[in-house]
Design a protein around this motif. Structure first.
Motif, short mmCIF file in Angstrom:
data_model
loop_
_atom_site.label_atom_id
_atom_site.label_comp_id
_atom_site.label_asym_id
_atom_site.label_seq_id
_atom_site.Cartn_x
_atom_site.Cartn_y
_atom_site.Cartn_z
N GLN A 234 19.27 18.31 74.75
CA GLN A 234 18.28 19.39 74.69
C GLN A 234 18.96 20.75 74.72
O GLN A 234 18.60 21.65 73.95
N ASP A 235 19.96 20.90 75.58
CA ASP A 235 20.68 22.17 75.65
C ASP A 235 21.40 22.48 74.34
O ASP A 235 21.47 23.63 73.91
N HIS A 236 21.94 21.46 73.69
CA HIS A 236 22.65 21.68 72.42
C HIS A 236 21.68 22.15 71.34
O HIS A 236 22.02 23.03 70.54
N VAL A 237 20.48 21.56 71.31
CA VAL A 237 19.47 22.03 70.34
C VAL A 237 19.13 23.48 70.61
O VAL A 237 19.07 24.31 69.70
N TYR A 238 18.87 23.82 71.88
CA TYR A 238 18.56 25.21 72.23
C TYR A 238 19.67 26.15 71.76
O TYR A 238 19.40 27.22 71.19
N THR A 239 20.90 25.76 72.02
CA THR A 239 22.03 26.65 71.70
C THR A 239 22.15 26.89 70.20
O THR A 239 22.50 28.00 69.77
N LEU A 240 21.85 25.89 69.40
CA LEU A 240 21.93 26.04 67.95
C LEU A 240 20.67 26.68 67.37
O LEU A 240 20.73 27.39 66.36
N LEU A 241 19.55 26.45 68.01
CA LEU A 241 18.26 26.88 67.49
C LEU A 241 17.96 28.35 67.77
O LEU A 241 17.54 29.11 66.87
N TYR A 242 18.15 28.79 69.00
CA TYR A 242 17.64 30.10 69.39
C TYR A 242 18.34 31.28 68.72
O TYR A 242 17.67 32.28 68.39
N PRO A 243 19.63 31.24 68.46
CA PRO A 243 20.22 32.36 67.70
C PRO A 243 19.62 32.49 66.30
O PRO A 243 19.40 33.60 65.81
N GLU A 244 19.34 31.37 65.67
CA GLU A 244 18.71 31.39 64.34
C GLU A 244 17.31 31.97 64.43
O GLU A 244 16.89 32.78 63.59
N LEU A 245 16.58 31.60 65.46
CA LEU A 245 15.23 32.11 65.66
C LEU A 245 15.24 33.61 65.91
O LEU A 245 14.43 34.37 65.35
N ALA A 246 16.18 34.08 66.73
CA ALA A 246 16.27 35.51 67.01
C ALA A 246 16.63 36.29 65.74
O ALA A 246 16.14 37.41 65.53
N GLU A 247 17.44 35.70 64.89
CA GLU A 247 17.81 36.37 63.64
C GLU A 247 16.61 36.47 62.70
O GLU A 247 16.40 37.50 62.05
N ILE A 248 15.80 35.44 62.63
CA ILE A 248 14.60 35.47 61.79
C ILE A 248 13.69 36.62 62.19
O ILE A 248 13.09 37.29 61.34
N HIS A 249 13.60 36.87 63.50
CA HIS A 249 12.66 37.88 64.01
C HIS A 249 13.38 39.16 64.46
O HIS A 249 12.80 39.95 65.22
N ARG A 250 14.60 39.37 64.00
CA ARG A 250 15.39 40.51 64.48
C ARG A 250 14.67 41.83 64.29
O ARG A 250 14.61 42.66 65.21
N ASP A 251 14.10 42.06 63.12
CA ASP A 251 13.42 43.34 62.87
C ASP A 251 12.21 43.51 63.78
O ASP A 251 11.95 44.62 64.28
N ARG A 252 11.47 42.46 64.00
CA ARG A 252 10.31 42.53 64.88
C ARG A 252 10.73 42.80 66.33
O ARG A 252 10.08 43.55 67.05
N LEU A 253 11.81 42.16 66.75
CA LEU A 253 12.31 42.40 68.10
C LEU A 253 12.72 43.86 68.29
O LEU A 253 12.57 44.42 69.38
N ARG A 254 13.24 44.45 67.24
CA ARG A 254 13.72 45.83 67.33
C ARG A 254 12.59 46.84 67.25
O ARG A 254 12.58 47.82 67.99
N THR A 255 11.59 46.60 66.38
CA THR A 255 10.60 47.63 66.10
C THR A 255 9.28 47.46 66.85
O THR A 255 8.60 48.45 67.13
N ALA A 256 8.90 46.23 67.16
CA ALA A 256 7.57 46.02 67.77
C ALA A 256 7.55 44.82 68.69
O ALA A 256 6.71 43.92 68.54
N PRO A 257 8.43 44.74 69.68
CA PRO A 257 8.46 43.56 70.55
C PRO A 257 7.15 43.33 71.30
O PRO A 257 6.79 42.18 71.59
N ALA A 258 6.42 44.40 71.59
CA ALA A 258 5.17 44.26 72.35
C ALA A 258 4.09 43.55 71.56
O ALA A 258 3.09 43.10 72.14
N ASP A 259 4.26 43.41 70.24
CA ASP A 259 3.26 42.71 69.43
C ASP A 259 3.39 41.19 69.49
O ASP A 259 2.49 40.48 69.04
N PHE A 260 4.49 40.71 70.01
CA PHE A 260 4.61 39.27 70.26
C PHE A 260 3.74 38.88 71.44
O PHE A 260 3.53 39.66 72.37
#
Length: 408
Positions: A234-260
């Motif tokens: 489970q930890d290995h999946v998290y480690t591989l998955l979450y950086p990819e997920l953060a990259e997909i939403h990078r612009d949203r995290l930077r400009t409008a995090p409160a909208d999540f």
């Protein structure tokens, strides 16, 4: 919550003719709002059908609804939705699990015959288990993901949810554009002496043991097996998955995090702190896990494990989002690291809560047919999949049923 779509014309004939289908709202349906249950996409209308939607309609199925989910398919309870979280039809105080919670709930409640979900770490299997229906995570790569909003290119899979294994198998044939080839019935079933943790609800362990006993009685050979490295998977999946997920939403995290939704934001941000060194180590562990699993599937054809280690939680639970997500996905995430399919099917009800219990059947890469054979044998001898929840559907407007949300 379920949103009815306008009239669509499926093929007049086909293997799914006459069946109604609901589509998880991260899978595009042309001309319909495709929101991923997020404020960010609240006005987004899909221009094209996802490949899987076209395949279902070409097979005669009628797409009638889009179904609620955890925002951007991130989460295992489905409560982090801009539309309001769906509820479990067996007990409206409890979650339907996630992230395909609307898909599991809609099938269990009888609103649709078949639903599509997506599964990255358990998001088809967990709702199937929590709602008392059947759900397949196919071998990654076998079902087209064009038109599906991504969580992870490596781990995403689109899978069918239905009341019984037979319909799941028929839908899988349609989604892969090829009928299953006949194969001999599996002979050897593997049961891990320990899978991830010994801390499994005793009622769940007993229900899964009941499935094993039934299969043994039908002539299956049952062998004890070891699943190497499962505790860390489970930890290995998290480690591989979450950086990819953060990259997909990078612009949203930077400009409008409160909208999540807050729970979504908390999980996506996990990927910001995972470095390249950790990802390389996780990738090596993934490869080692897969190598050792190949040896397991040389000894047995199907492995049986619980789908969830705990009873279906209440919506207003006390655990933190991260802790609850980790616990609910404790037994599903390891199989996401595998290259083969996993099927969750109902095996009983919890004596304390009355909630469904699910078991996972897992096979080698592209051997979905083995899971369907075992699942069909089990369901011919049991009736857990025929049980219906005492749900009451509340429709918001009796004079506009094709465009109104239905809440569970």
């Amino acid at each position: 919550m379920i949103s009815w779509v306008g009239d669509r014309t499926p093929a007049a004939e086909g293997p799914l003719a006459g069946l109604t289908v609901g589509i998880k709202d991260n899978i595009e349906v042309a001309g319909v709002r495709s929101t991923c249950a997020s404020k960010f996409l609240r006005d987004n209308v899909a221009a094209h059908d996802a490949t899987v939607v076209r395949a279902l309609e070409d097979a005669g199925a009628r797409v009638v609804a889009t179904l609620n989910l955890a925002e951007f398919a991130v989460g295992v309870t489905s409560q982090n939705s801009a539309a309001g979280g769906p509820r479990n039809p067996w007990d409206l105080r409890r979650v339907p699990a996630g992230s395909s919670g609307g898909s599991g709930a809609a099938v269990a409640a009888g609103l649709v015959d078949l639903a599509l979900g997506t599964d990255t770490g358990g998001s088809v299997r967990l709702p199937a288990s929590a709602c008392g229906v059947c759900g397949l995570r196919p071998s990654p790569g076998l079902v087209d993901t064009v038109g599906v909003y991504p969580v992870s290119a490596e781990f995403d899979a689109v899978g069918p949810i239905a009341r019984d294994v037979d319909l799941v198998a028929r839908a899988f044939d349609v989604l892969t554009h090829q009928p299953q080839r006949p194969r001999p019935r599996p002979s050897a079933i593997g049961v891990p002496s320990r899978f991830v943790t010994d801390d499994v609800d005793p009622a769940i362990a007993a229900a899964v043991s009941g499935l094993v006993d039934e299969l043994r009685g039908q002539g299956y050979e049952v062998r004890e097996v070891e699943i190497p490295h499962a505790e860390q998977a489970q930890d290995h999946v998290y480690t591989l998955l979450y950086p990819e997920l953060a990259e997909i939403h990078r612009d949203r995290l930077r400009t409008a995090p409160a909208d999540f939704q807050p729970a979504t934001l908390e999980r996506i941000r996990l990927g910001l702190d995972i470095g390249e060194r950790a990802m390389r180590a996780a990738a090596q562990a993934r490869d080692d896990f897969r190598k050792d699993l190949r040896r397991v599937f040389e000894e047995v054809e199907v492995v049986v494990t619980p789908t969830m280690p705990v009873d279906v939680p209440f919506i207003d639970g006390d655990e933190s989002v991260i802790a609850e997500s980790r616990r609910l996905g404790q037994l599903s995430y390891p199989w996401s690291l595998h290259t083969g399919p996993t099927l969750s099917l109902p095996v009983g009800f919890h004596p304390g809560s009355g909630m469904p219990i699910g078991a996972q059947l897992t096979a080698a890469h592209a051997d979905e047919a083995a899971l369907f054979a075992v699942g069909r044998d089990y369901q011919r001898a049991t009736d857990w999949h025929r049980r219906r929840p005492p749900v009451r559907v509340r429709q918001s407007s009796s004079d506009a049923p094709r465009s109104s949300p239905i809440s569970l």
